[in-house]
Design a protein around this motif. Structure first.
Motif, PDB file in Angstrom:
ATOM      1  N   ILE A 220       0.838  -1.202   0.000  1.00  0.00           N
ATOM      2  CA  ILE A 220       0.000   0.000   0.000  1.00  0.00           C
ATOM      3  C   ILE A 220       0.875   1.254   0.000  1.00  0.00           C
ATOM      4  CG2 ILE A 220      -1.578   1.362   1.452  1.00  0.00           C
ATOM      5  CD1 ILE A 220      -2.886  -1.301   2.253  1.00  0.00           C
ATOM      6  N   PHE A 221       1.922   1.222   0.807  1.00  0.00           N
ATOM      7  CA  PHE A 221       2.809   2.379   0.863  1.00  0.00           C
ATOM      8  C   PHE A 221       3.476   2.636  -0.489  1.00  0.00           C
ATOM      9  CE2 PHE A 221       7.118   4.036   1.408  1.00  0.00           C
ATOM     10  CZ  PHE A 221       6.832   5.266   1.958  1.00  0.00           C
ATOM     11  N   ARG A 222       3.922   1.593  -1.156  1.00  0.00           N
ATOM     12  CA  ARG A 222       4.598   1.762  -2.449  1.00  0.00           C
ATOM     13  C   ARG A 222       3.649   2.343  -3.498  1.00  0.00           C
ATOM     14  NH1 ARG A 222       9.570  -0.870  -2.709  1.00  0.00           N
ATOM     15  NH2 ARG A 222      10.035  -2.125  -0.860  1.00  0.00           N
ATOM     16  N   ILE A 223       2.394   1.888  -3.483  1.00  0.00           N
ATOM     17  CA  ILE A 223       1.416   2.431  -4.428  1.00  0.00           C
ATOM     18  C   ILE A 223       1.157   3.908  -4.134  1.00  0.00           C
ATOM     19  CG2 ILE A 223      -1.002   2.315  -5.166  1.00  0.00           C
ATOM     20  CD1 ILE A 223      -0.864  -0.717  -4.628  1.00  0.00           C
TER      21      ILE A 223
ATOM     22  N   LEU B 202       1.836   9.809  -5.146  1.00  0.00           N
ATOM     23  CA  LEU B 202       2.269  11.114  -4.647  1.00  0.00           C
ATOM     24  C   LEU B 202       3.358  11.714  -5.534  1.00  0.00           C
ATOM     25  CD1 LEU B 202       2.471  10.748  -0.757  1.00  0.00           C
ATOM     26  CD2 LEU B 202       1.006  12.313  -2.055  1.00  0.00           C
ATOM     27  N   PHE B 203       4.340  10.906  -5.889  1.00  0.00           N
ATOM     28  CA  PHE B 203       5.434  11.429  -6.703  1.00  0.00           C
ATOM     29  C   PHE B 203       4.914  11.894  -8.063  1.00  0.00           C
ATOM     30  CE2 PHE B 203       9.003  11.266  -9.613  1.00  0.00           C
ATOM     31  CZ  PHE B 203       9.980  11.932  -8.889  1.00  0.00           C
ATOM     32  N   ASN B 204       4.004  11.131  -8.655  1.00  0.00           N
ATOM     33  CA  ASN B 204       3.434  11.539  -9.934  1.00  0.00           C
ATOM     34  C   ASN B 204       2.712  12.878  -9.814  1.00  0.00           C
ATOM     35  OD1 ASN B 204       4.214   9.423 -11.683  1.00  0.00           O
ATOM     36  ND2 ASN B 204       2.646   8.096 -10.827  1.00  0.00           N
TER      37      ASN B 204
ATOM     38  N   HIS C 296      -2.107  22.502  -4.848  1.00  0.00           N
ATOM     39  CA  HIS C 296      -2.198  21.758  -3.598  1.00  0.00           C
ATOM     40  C   HIS C 296      -2.291  20.263  -3.912  1.00  0.00           C
ATOM     41  CE1 HIS C 296      -3.626  25.775  -2.421  1.00  0.00           C
ATOM     42  NE2 HIS C 296      -3.132  25.488  -1.226  1.00  0.00           N
ATOM     43  N   ILE C 297      -1.731  19.448  -3.037  1.00  0.00           N
ATOM     44  CA  ILE C 297      -1.805  17.991  -3.156  1.00  0.00           C
ATOM     45  C   ILE C 297      -2.226  17.441  -1.800  1.00  0.00           C
ATOM     46  CG2 ILE C 297      -0.478  15.873  -3.505  1.00  0.00           C
ATOM     47  CD1 ILE C 297       1.216  17.439  -5.537  1.00  0.00           C
ATOM     48  N   GLU C 298      -3.124  16.461  -1.848  1.00  0.00           N
ATOM     49  CA  GLU C 298      -3.695  15.918  -0.611  1.00  0.00           C
ATOM     50  C   GLU C 298      -3.693  14.398  -0.667  1.00  0.00           C
ATOM     51  OE1 GLU C 298      -7.490  17.542   1.246  1.00  0.00           O
ATOM     52  OE2 GLU C 298      -8.235  15.697   0.291  1.00  0.00           O
TER      53      GLU C 298
ATOM     54  N   PHE D 215      -6.600   7.874  -1.058  1.00  0.00           N
ATOM     55  CA  PHE D 215      -6.903   8.848  -2.101  1.00  0.00           C
ATOM     56  C   PHE D 215      -5.735   9.833  -2.213  1.00  0.00           C
ATOM     57  CE2 PHE D 215     -10.782   7.422  -0.117  1.00  0.00           C
ATOM     58  CZ  PHE D 215     -11.660   7.195  -1.172  1.00  0.00           C
ATOM     59  N   VAL D 216      -5.250  10.048  -3.424  1.00  0.00           N
ATOM     60  CA  VAL D 216      -4.262  11.094  -3.692  1.00  0.00           C
ATOM     61  C   VAL D 216      -4.903  12.074  -4.660  1.00  0.00           C
ATOM     62  CG1 VAL D 216      -2.011  11.658  -4.667  1.00  0.00           C
ATOM     63  CG2 VAL D 216      -2.286   9.595  -3.280  1.00  0.00           C
ATOM     64  N   ARG D 217      -5.084  13.325  -4.220  1.00  0.00           N
ATOM     65  CA  ARG D 217      -5.806  14.322  -5.014  1.00  0.00           C
ATOM     66  C   ARG D 217      -4.900  15.522  -5.296  1.00  0.00           C
ATOM     67  NH1 ARG D 217      -9.265  13.531  -0.392  1.00  0.00           N
ATOM     68  NH2 ARG D 217     -10.887  11.976  -0.824  1.00  0.00           N
ATOM     69  N   ASP D 218      -5.086  16.098  -6.469  1.00  0.00           N
ATOM     70  CA  ASP D 218      -4.406  17.355  -6.782  1.00  0.00           C
ATOM     71  C   ASP D 218      -5.352  18.242  -7.573  1.00  0.00           C
ATOM     72  OD1 ASP D 218      -3.862  17.276  -9.828  1.00  0.00           O
ATOM     73  OD2 ASP D 218      -2.998  15.368  -9.213  1.00  0.00           O
TER      74      ASP D 218
END
Length: 258
Positions: free
Chosen positions: A144-147, A152-154, A163-165, A178-181
């Motif tokens: 999960i952390f690797r995904i 996040l890096f992308n 902003h990135i969340e 969830f990774v949102r930008d």
């Protein structure tokens, strides 16, 4: 009765041996990660910083050439390619600087990576955790952390966001990430080079856990990456409860024999 007592003592000894083995593996992993951390700092402080200095000098030379000239265009193309190489180098260094993901500290590991990226890319970042932070299975937590780290890096590298969340949701049925930008969005076809790398690998990792990765994006409206993994797979207490049930059943059988 004596037989039950001896069996309980034997279980205690076996349990202590298991704990020692777990502690030994944990310490070995911690030592390995510390070594990787040192290598990552050396690469960042020497190689990547030196490359950045060389690129700035080349850029300074290129700016002295007439705009629109063949030489200026060539240098600009080289600089664009070099920026990609440098970004990939940062990505590899980030992979080396993986925080120790163990049980219930996955949120702390994500916070560490997110704030490290915030410092590097100067894009504001925040993290939200919803629900009780249940401990995750070690191997599943690492996946999960690797995904999440890749997502996040992308976002930091490609989204051009304000902003990135990152949000972690500890649900009963699913663990969700969830990774949102609020950036430029990505190509709907998600083709290679469209601005989102590693998506196929992220999906493969998720599928191996019985979960899935979904990407939602609109031009100039931003992107959201969603990871969902079944709770019965990722929450460590599930396995603990099964072990306690088995132990109770086994003790019950030994008592009935006495």
């Amino acid at each position: 009765m004596l037989g039950v007592t001896l069996e309980c003592l034997l279980l205690g000894v076996l349990f202590r041996i298991c704990l020692r083995n777990i502690a030994r593996r944990y310490q070995a992993r911690l030592k390995q990660l510390e070594q990787r951390e040192r290598v990552a700092f050396d690469l960042h402080d020497t190689l990547l910083q030196s490359m950045q200095g060389v690129l700035l000098r080349v850029q300074s030379v290129g700016q002295r050439l007439p705009g629109g000239s063949a030489e200026r265009d060539t240098i600009d193309n080289i600089l664009d390619q070099a920026d990609e190489v440098l970004a990939d180098g940062r990505h590899q260094v980030l992979a080396l600087r993986t925080p120790l993901v163990y049980g219930d500290n996955v949120s702390r590991a994500f916070a560490q990576v997110g704030h490290s990226l915030q410092d590097s890319f100067k894009t504001p970042f925040r993290m939200i955790a919803t629900g009780p932070a249940l401990p995750l299975d070690g191997d599943v937590g690492d996946e999960i952390f690797r995904i999440g780290r890749e997502a996040l890096f992308n976002a930091f590298q490609h989204a051009q966001a304000g902003h990135i969340e990152l949000e972690l949701v500890y649900g009963c049925e699913f663990f969700s990430l969830f990774v949102r930008d609020d950036g430029k969005g990505i190509d709907a076809a998600l083709a290679p080079g469209a601005g989102y790398r590693g998506l196929a690998g992220m999906r493969e990792r998720a599928e191996r856990m019985g979960g899935g990765v979904e990407v939602l994006s609109l031009p100039e409206r931003g992107t959201e990456v969603i990871l969902k993994v079944p709770g019965k797979v990722c929450y460590a207490p599930q396995r603990g409860r099964r072990w306690r049930r088995r132990l109770a059943a086994w003790l019950g059988r030994t008592e009935s024999r006495g």
